[in-house]
Write a protein that holds these residues in place. Sequence first.
Motif, PDB file in Angstrom:
ATOM      1  N   GLY A   1      25.069  40.856  45.155  1.00 49.80           N
ATOM      2  CA  GLY A   1      25.847  40.841  43.914  1.00 49.80           C
ATOM      3  C   GLY A   1      25.538  39.634  43.046  1.00 49.80           C
ATOM      4  O   GLY A   1      26.213  39.397  42.040  1.00 49.80           O
ATOM      5  N   LYS A   2      24.532  38.839  43.439  1.00 50.64           N
ATOM      6  CA  LYS A   2      24.203  37.652  42.628  1.00 50.64           C
ATOM      7  C   LYS A   2      23.423  38.070  41.386  1.00 50.64           C
ATOM      8  O   LYS A   2      22.523  38.915  41.452  1.00 50.64           O
ATOM      9  CB  LYS A   2      23.369  36.662  43.449  1.00 50.64           C
ATOM     10  CG  LYS A   2      24.192  35.927  44.487  1.00 50.64           C
ATOM     11  CD  LYS A   2      23.385  34.765  45.039  1.00 50.64           C
ATOM     12  CE  LYS A   2      24.019  34.127  46.263  1.00 50.64           C
ATOM     13  NZ  LYS A   2      25.398  33.702  46.094  1.00 50.64           N
TER      14      LYS A   2
ATOM     15  N   GLN B   1      31.804  41.461  38.856  1.00 45.90           N
ATOM     16  CA  GLN B   1      32.184  41.459  40.270  1.00 45.90           C
ATOM     17  C   GLN B   1      32.826  42.786  40.666  1.00 45.90           C
ATOM     18  O   GLN B   1      32.498  43.362  41.708  1.00 45.90           O
ATOM     19  CB  GLN B   1      33.151  40.304  40.550  1.00 45.90           C
ATOM     20  CG  GLN B   1      33.612  40.294  41.998  1.00 45.90           C
ATOM     21  CD  GLN B   1      34.316  39.006  42.347  1.00 45.90           C
ATOM     22  OE1 GLN B   1      33.692  37.959  42.503  1.00 45.90           O
ATOM     23  NE2 GLN B   1      35.626  39.069  42.446  1.00 45.90           N
ATOM     24  N   SER B   2      33.734  43.278  39.806  1.00 43.43           N
ATOM     25  CA  SER B   2      34.375  44.551  40.199  1.00 43.43           C
ATOM     26  C   SER B   2      33.378  45.691  40.209  1.00 43.43           C
ATOM     27  O   SER B   2      33.492  46.591  41.038  1.00 43.43           O
ATOM     28  CB  SER B   2      35.540  44.964  39.319  1.00 43.43           C
ATOM     29  OG  SER B   2      35.927  44.014  38.467  1.00 43.43           O
TER      30      SER B   2
ATOM     31  N   GLN C   1      28.419  32.558  41.606  1.00 43.73           N
ATOM     32  CA  GLN C   1      27.221  32.718  40.768  1.00 43.73           C
ATOM     33  C   GLN C   1      26.620  31.365  40.360  1.00 43.73           C
ATOM     34  O   GLN C   1      25.832  31.285  39.417  1.00 43.73           O
ATOM     35  CB  GLN C   1      27.562  33.518  39.488  1.00 43.73           C
ATOM     36  CG  GLN C   1      28.141  34.895  39.735  1.00 43.73           C
ATOM     37  CD  GLN C   1      27.114  35.908  40.269  1.00 43.73           C
ATOM     38  OE1 GLN C   1      25.959  35.565  40.520  1.00 43.73           O
ATOM     39  NE2 GLN C   1      27.528  37.145  40.467  1.00 43.73           N
TER      40      GLN C   1
ATOM     41  N   TYR D   1      33.073  33.047  41.330  1.00 40.66           N
ATOM     42  CA  TYR D   1      32.413  34.346  41.520  1.00 40.66           C
ATOM     43  C   TYR D   1      31.100  34.217  42.298  1.00 40.66           C
ATOM     44  O   TYR D   1      30.317  35.159  42.351  1.00 40.66           O
ATOM     45  CB  TYR D   1      32.155  34.995  40.141  1.00 40.66           C
ATOM     46  CG  TYR D   1      33.457  35.247  39.424  1.00 40.66           C
ATOM     47  CD1 TYR D   1      34.218  36.369  39.717  1.00 40.66           C
ATOM     48  CD2 TYR D   1      33.950  34.314  38.517  1.00 40.66           C
ATOM     49  CE1 TYR D   1      35.442  36.576  39.104  1.00 40.66           C
ATOM     50  CE2 TYR D   1      35.175  34.514  37.899  1.00 40.66           C
ATOM     51  CZ  TYR D   1      35.918  35.647  38.204  1.00 40.66           C
ATOM     52  OH  TYR D   1      37.131  35.851  37.614  1.00 40.66           O
TER      53      TYR D   1
ATOM     54  N   LEU E   1      32.457  37.818  34.069  1.00 37.67           N
ATOM     55  CA  LEU E   1      32.232  37.758  35.521  1.00 37.67           C
ATOM     56  C   LEU E   1      33.202  38.629  36.325  1.00 37.67           C
ATOM     57  O   LEU E   1      32.785  39.275  37.299  1.00 37.67           O
ATOM     58  CB  LEU E   1      32.251  36.303  35.989  1.00 37.67           C
ATOM     59  CG  LEU E   1      31.052  35.481  35.485  1.00 37.67           C
ATOM     60  CD1 LEU E   1      31.253  33.999  35.750  1.00 37.67           C
ATOM     61  CD2 LEU E   1      29.755  35.957  36.111  1.00 37.67           C
TER      62      LEU E   1
END
Length: 477
Positions: free
Chosen positions: A205-206, A51-52, A20, A18, A47
Motif C-alpha cells: 500500500g506504499k 488508505q481506505s 508513507q 499512513y 491519504l
Amino acid sequence: MTSAIPDKQSLLAKLEPYGQQHLLQFWDELPDEGKARLAHQIGQLDLPLIQSLFLGEVDQPDWAELARRASPPQAVRLSERSEGGELGISSEAARTRGIESLSRGEVGVLLTAGGQGTRLGYDRPKCTYPIGPVSSASLLQIHIEKVLAASRRYGVKIPLYLMTSPGTHDETLLFLNENDRFGLPEADLFVFCQGTMPAVDVESGKLLLAAKDSLFQSPDGHGGTVAALASSGALEQMDDRGIRQLFYLQVDNPLVPIGDPEVIGIHLLAGSELTSLAVAKQTPQDKLGNFVSIDGRQQVIEYSDFPEEVAELRDEQGELKFWAGSIAVHVFEVEMLKRSLCESHTLPFHIARKKVPHLLPDGSEVSPKEPNALKFEKFIFDLLPTARRPIVVEFAEEDCFAPLKNAPGAPKDTAEYVQEMMVEQHHRWLQAAGAEVAENISVEISPRFALDAQEVAECITPGRVFSEPEYLVDERL
Ligand code: UTP
C-alpha cells in the motif's frame, strides 16, 4: 520561493500516520525546486482515501449478485427506431427535435483525450495518431472537423470541450496550435486538464515514486471529467453560452456520429438526463461494458465483472438477454452533471492491478514485468444510476464504433482495423449515393466534404466511378 517550501517535519507529520514517510527518503539531496514539487504533490494527497481504497474499506459493489437480479435496460433498439419502440418516439419526430436543439445552439461536444494509451504503445498523445486511411488525418482532426461540419449544417457555432491530462496537455495544445486548431475558432474550443491519482504498491500500500522528487501519478479516469469540468470553469462557460446538452465521446473512436440529431432528439423527447449509444453484442464474451437495469436504475457492469452465466442468458427469440454493449458515447444533460457535483456520493474509484515503473529504495529504477501496483480510476458511466429516465439507443457497430486501442498484431481495435472500418463506412455511403468504388482501393471522406450518408448523396453524382485511392475533402466549411 524557498520560504514557501514546507519543512520536512510538517510533511512527515502528514505522512507518518499512513506509513508513507518513505516519500521523503531522498528529500535531503533534492534541490529547492525538487523539494517544492514533491511538497506540492504531497500536499494534494488524500491519504485517508488512498488508505481506505488499499484496505478495501471503500465499498465495492458485489457485481455478480447485482448482475443476477438485473434486467435489460430501457432502450430504443435499431429495429424499432423508425416507429420508436415502447417510448413511441419515431425517428422522424426525434430528428426534428434534435435538429431544433442543435440549431438553437444548445448542444456542445465533450471529447476526452486524457488517457495514457498504454496498450497502443504510441509515444505521443493518442489524439495526434494519424488514423486517416488515405489522408493520415489525426484522430483529433477528424473529431474537430465533425464538430465543424455539424456547426455548418445547423448554422450555429458548436463548442468543443476537450479534456486532456497532465501527460497529454502540453503536447495536445502544441498540436492544436501548429494546425490552427484544424479550423475551429478559438472561442469555440475549451481545453481543460483532468486530475491525477497516485498508485500504491500492491502488497504494502506504499505510494510509488516516479523520481526522487515526484510521485508516480496517472490520470484519474474518464470519470474525472465531471470534477475537471467544474474546476476548470467549463460548466460556467456552458451556462453563459446556453449549452444544455453535451455530446460525450472518447478520442480513440473516429466513427462516433458526433451530434447525431436522432439521438439528441430521443434524449430530449424522453426527458432523459443521460442517453447512451450501444451496440448489440455478438457473443456473450464481447469485451464491452453491459448496460443493465437494477432496481429501476441503469448501470454499466464491466465485462470482467459480469458473470458468464448471466452473459449467456437468452430471451425467447434466442437473442442475448443482455445485448447492450457500451461504446462510451453519451448525451448528458448539463444540469445533471451539476447536480452530480453537489450530491454526496461522488463517483466511486475502480481499482486495477497494473505494471508501474518506479524507484526502489536505493534510488534505482525498476520496470516490473508483472502487475505490481494498484491504480485508482473513476469511470464516467458510473453517473448512470443517478440519472433520471436514462435511455440506451442501439446503433449498428459499423456506424459508430471502431476504437483505436491496440498495437499491431492484436485481433481487433488496431490502427489497421480502425482504418478498415472507416473505409468500409465511406464506401457504403458512396455506394448508397450511386457511386462505384473499385475493389482494393480506399476512398476516405473528410467531414469537411460530407458528415454522413445523406451529405454524401447530396454531392456525389450517381454513376461516379472511383478507381484510384482518393481523399474527398472539397471544402464546404
Ligand atoms: P481507456 O481506459 O481505454 O484508456 O480509456 P486509453 O488511454 O485509451 O488506453 P489504455 O487503457 O491506457 O491502453 C478510453 C478513453 O477515455 C479517455 C481517453 O480518451 C481514452 O482514449 N480517458 C481515459 C481519459 O480522457 N482520461 C482517463 O483518465 C482515462
